[in-house]
Design a protein around this motif. Structure first.
Motif, PDB file in Angstrom:
ATOM      1  N   ARG A   3       2.023   9.276  -3.202  1.00 45.14           N
ATOM      2  CA  ARG A   3       2.087  10.680  -3.577  1.00 45.14           C
ATOM      3  C   ARG A   3       1.547  10.877  -4.987  1.00 45.14           C
ATOM      4  O   ARG A   3       1.630   9.989  -5.820  1.00 45.14           O
ATOM      5  N   GLY A   4       1.057  12.068  -5.238  1.00 42.38           N
ATOM      6  CA  GLY A   4       0.672  12.441  -6.583  1.00 42.38           C
ATOM      7  C   GLY A   4      -0.379  11.522  -7.175  1.00 42.38           C
ATOM      8  O   GLY A   4      -1.290  11.068  -6.498  1.00 42.38           O
ATOM      9  N   ASN A   5      -0.213  11.242  -8.466  1.00 37.57           N
ATOM     10  CA  ASN A   5      -1.167  10.408  -9.197  1.00 37.57           C
ATOM     11  C   ASN A   5      -0.395   9.373 -10.008  1.00 37.57           C
ATOM     12  O   ASN A   5      -0.294   9.461 -11.233  1.00 37.57           O
ATOM     13  N   PRO A   6       0.189   8.373  -9.348  1.00 36.08           N
ATOM     14  CA  PRO A   6       1.043   7.418 -10.066  1.00 36.08           C
ATOM     15  C   PRO A   6       0.248   6.617 -11.083  1.00 36.08           C
ATOM     16  O   PRO A   6      -0.946   6.350 -10.907  1.00 36.08           O
ATOM     17  N   THR A   7       0.914   6.216 -12.147  1.00 35.87           N
ATOM     18  CA  THR A   7       0.288   5.358 -13.143  1.00 35.87           C
ATOM     19  C   THR A   7       0.282   3.919 -12.642  1.00 35.87           C
ATOM     20  O   THR A   7       0.960   3.561 -11.675  1.00 35.87           O
ATOM     21  N   GLN A   8      -0.478   3.076 -13.332  1.00 35.78           N
ATOM     22  CA  GLN A   8      -0.478   1.662 -12.980  1.00 35.78           C
ATOM     23  C   GLN A   8       0.915   1.064 -13.149  1.00 35.78           C
ATOM     24  O   GLN A   8       1.350   0.227 -12.343  1.00 35.78           O
ATOM     25  N   GLU A   9       1.624   1.526 -14.186  1.00 36.04           N
ATOM     26  CA  GLU A   9       2.979   1.023 -14.409  1.00 36.04           C
ATOM     27  C   GLU A   9       3.908   1.426 -13.268  1.00 36.04           C
ATOM     28  O   GLU A   9       4.757   0.627 -12.841  1.00 36.04           O
ATOM     29  N   ASP A  10       3.756   2.645 -12.749  1.00 36.72           N
ATOM     30  CA  ASP A  10       4.550   3.074 -11.607  1.00 36.72           C
ATOM     31  C   ASP A  10       4.352   2.127 -10.423  1.00 36.72           C
ATOM     32  O   ASP A  10       5.312   1.710  -9.767  1.00 36.72           O
ATOM     33  N   LEU A  11       3.094   1.807 -10.161  1.00 34.96           N
ATOM     34  CA  LEU A  11       2.778   0.992  -8.993  1.00 34.96           C
ATOM     35  C   LEU A  11       3.277  -0.439  -9.157  1.00 34.96           C
ATOM     36  O   LEU A  11       3.759  -1.049  -8.204  1.00 34.96           O
ATOM     37  N   VAL A  12       3.150  -0.972 -10.364  1.00 34.09           N
ATOM     38  CA  VAL A  12       3.631  -2.333 -10.604  1.00 34.09           C
ATOM     39  C   VAL A  12       5.148  -2.389 -10.465  1.00 34.09           C
ATOM     40  O   VAL A  12       5.704  -3.311  -9.858  1.00 34.09           O
ATOM     41  N   ASP A  13       5.837  -1.379 -10.993  1.00 28.77           N
ATOM     42  CA  ASP A  13       7.304  -1.416 -11.027  1.00 28.77           C
ATOM     43  C   ASP A  13       7.939  -0.980  -9.710  1.00 28.77           C
ATOM     44  O   ASP A  13       8.953  -1.543  -9.288  1.00 28.77           O
ATOM     45  N   HIS A  14       7.349   0.028  -9.047  1.00 33.18           N
ATOM     46  CA  HIS A  14       8.033   0.625  -7.908  1.00 33.18           C
ATOM     47  C   HIS A  14       7.108   0.947  -6.728  1.00 33.18           C
ATOM     48  O   HIS A  14       7.577   1.517  -5.734  1.00 33.18           O
ATOM     49  N   GLY A  15       5.845   0.592  -6.827  1.00 34.21           N
ATOM     50  CA  GLY A  15       4.916   0.950  -5.759  1.00 34.21           C
ATOM     51  C   GLY A  15       5.215   0.295  -4.427  1.00 34.21           C
ATOM     52  O   GLY A  15       4.936   0.868  -3.363  1.00 34.21           O
ATOM     53  N   LEU A  16       5.783  -0.904  -4.459  1.00 32.29           N
ATOM     54  CA  LEU A  16       6.056  -1.610  -3.210  1.00 32.29           C
ATOM     55  C   LEU A  16       7.003  -0.812  -2.319  1.00 32.29           C
ATOM     56  O   LEU A  16       6.864  -0.814  -1.093  1.00 32.29           O
ATOM     57  N   GLU A  17       7.956  -0.114  -2.925  1.00 28.89           N
ATOM     58  CA  GLU A  17       8.919   0.668  -2.139  1.00 28.89           C
ATOM     59  C   GLU A  17       8.208   1.753  -1.342  1.00 28.89           C
ATOM     60  O   GLU A  17       8.473   1.944  -0.143  1.00 28.89           O
ATOM     61  N   GLU A  18       7.305   2.501  -1.987  1.00 29.39           N
ATOM     62  CA  GLU A  18       6.602   3.562  -1.268  1.00 29.39           C
ATOM     63  C   GLU A  18       5.606   2.981  -0.265  1.00 29.39           C
ATOM     64  O   GLU A  18       5.445   3.500   0.833  1.00 29.39           O
ATOM     65  N   TYR A  19       4.946   1.892  -0.641  1.00 29.58           N
ATOM     66  CA  TYR A  19       4.036   1.223   0.289  1.00 29.58           C
ATOM     67  C   TYR A  19       4.759   0.848   1.579  1.00 29.58           C
ATOM     68  O   TYR A  19       4.275   1.086   2.685  1.00 29.58           O
ATOM     69  N   ALA A  20       5.935   0.247   1.444  1.00 27.75           N
ATOM     70  CA  ALA A  20       6.664  -0.255   2.610  1.00 27.75           C
ATOM     71  C   ALA A  20       7.185   0.870   3.495  1.00 27.75           C
ATOM     72  O   ALA A  20       7.510   0.628   4.664  1.00 27.75           O
ATOM     73  N   ARG A  21       7.270   2.079   2.956  1.00 26.43           N
ATOM     74  CA  ARG A  21       7.693   3.218   3.776  1.00 26.43           C
ATOM     75  C   ARG A  21       6.546   3.809   4.583  1.00 26.43           C
ATOM     76  O   ARG A  21       6.768   4.597   5.501  1.00 26.43           O
ATOM     77  N   HIS A  22       5.309   3.462   4.230  1.00 24.82           N
ATOM     78  CA  HIS A  22       4.168   4.038   4.937  1.00 24.82           C
ATOM     79  C   HIS A  22       4.099   3.453   6.346  1.00 24.82           C
ATOM     80  O   HIS A  22       4.168   2.231   6.522  1.00 24.82           O
ATOM     81  N   PRO A  23       3.948   4.283   7.366  1.00 24.20           N
ATOM     82  CA  PRO A  23       4.035   3.766   8.745  1.00 24.20           C
ATOM     83  C   PRO A  23       2.934   2.807   9.148  1.00 24.20           C
ATOM     84  O   PRO A  23       3.125   2.025  10.089  1.00 24.20           O
ATOM     85  N   LEU A  24       1.797   2.819   8.475  1.00 27.45           N
ATOM     86  CA  LEU A  24       0.708   1.928   8.871  1.00 27.45           C
ATOM     87  C   LEU A  24       1.033   0.464   8.633  1.00 27.45           C
ATOM     88  O   LEU A  24       0.513  -0.416   9.321  1.00 27.45           O
ATOM     89  N   PHE A  25       1.885   0.177   7.654  1.00 30.42           N
ATOM     90  CA  PHE A  25       2.046  -1.194   7.187  1.00 30.42           C
ATOM     91  C   PHE A  25       3.391  -1.777   7.621  1.00 30.42           C
ATOM     92  O   PHE A  25       4.435  -1.145   7.452  1.00 30.42           O
TER      93      PHE A  25
END
Length: 309
Positions: free
Chosen positions: A45-67
């Motif tokens: 969602r939105g425009n996450p920073t690199q720090e967002d993705l490193v710290d918490h991106g895995l949680e949103e990734y794992a919720r995506h139905p494709l993966f």
């Protein structure tokens, strides 16, 4: 994912969810790492920073139905401690398993910098202490295949194929059962009957890799000995003939497909059919540099596999 008081609206993943509902059992699809800002609007969602993705991106990734899997690549360069692995585990839903690269201190025959012999090469005790112990402590519920990626070697550095196969045999004989192991080669000279035999005897997957200097997936699959385990791993890395840095510069920021490879996609479908016929699972990990955007390649592969059922 951490946002301010006004979080961006959620992605509309309804079409992907409908597609994922048709994913056959035993098929696991995911990407090589997850920290790419170019995936905003595709995965995030939105425009996450690199720090967002490193710290918490895995949680949103794992919720995506494709993966339903992902590769943890950074563990190739240094072992991950139990605190880091526990942080990852807290972001994952039950049953979500990750492909984890093994620290290259275990898989490098020579030191990557000095090219001198590496005394820790395929040292089972070293692997169990440095790599497996933190996994057992903090990540056991989420670890999928542990992937041993071997460096490409010059002709002068190559071990004799039978000697290499014997070292694999001795190494895996000392490892605990209950884990899925996988071996990825970058030298075709080592893909011999003794190599496939060693993996088969210990239930270790030969990794079908689509990489610049390896045989096409269909050529690897043509070897009847190549399905060496009940869990098969495939990695889609680079177009044949295109180097890593060249692909990265050409395809960044990885937000769209740029080099669709119809043969590669067809080969993955054939690999899945072979796995299904042999009652084996298949894990496919896609790198951005295979076609330009790994989430979009995952979607295209799932569409093709579903339509081929």
């Amino acid at each position: 994912m951490q946002f301010d008081l006004f979080p961006p609206p959620p992605l509309d993943t309804s079409a992907d969810a409908a597609l994922a509902a048709k994913r056959p059992p035993g098929l696991f699809l995911g990407t090589s790492s997850w920290t790419f800002r170019g995936w905003a609007g595709l995965v995030y969602r939105g425009n996450p920073t690199q720090e967002d993705l490193v710290d918490h991106g895995l949680e949103e990734y794992a919720r995506h139905p494709l993966f339903n899997t992902v590769a943890i690549d950074r563990s190739y360069y240094a072992p991950l401690g139990s605190d880091e692995l526990a942080h990852y585990a807290r972001q994952l839903p039950d049953g979500f398993r990750c492909v984890m690269k093994v620290w290259n201190a275990v898989t490098s025959l020579v030191d990557p910098r000095t090219r001198l012999p590496n005394p820790q090469f395929l040292d089972a005790s070293f692997f169990k202490d440095a790599v497996l112990a933190p996994v057992e402590k903090a990540f056991g519920a989420h670890v999928g295949p542990l992937l041993f990626q071997f460096l490409p070697l010059s002709r002068a550095e190559l071990p004799k194929p039978n000697e290499f196969a014997w070292k694999l045999e001795r190494f895996f004989a000392q490892l605990p059962r209950g884990y899925a192991y996988a071996v990825e080669l970058r030298n075709t000279e080592l893909m011999t009957p003794s190599y496939f035999g060693a993996l088969t005897r210990h239930g270790v997957s030969h990794v079908f890799n689509h990489w610049e200097r390896m045989p096409a997936l269909r050529d690897q699959l043509a070897n009847p000995a190549s399905l060496t385990s009940s869990h098969v791993v495939c990695r889609l890395l680079l177009p044949q003939g295109l180097g890593y840095e060249e692909a990265r510069e050409a395809f960044a920021p990885f937000d769209k497909l740029q080099a669709i490879d119809e043969e590669m996609r067809s080969d993955v479908v054939q690999l899945w059919k072979a796995c299904r016929a042999a009652n084996r699972s298949l894990t496919v990990i896609v790198n951005n540099k295979a076609e330009g955007s790994s989430p979009l390649t995952v979607r295209a592969l799932l569409e093709r596999i579903v339509s081929a059922q």
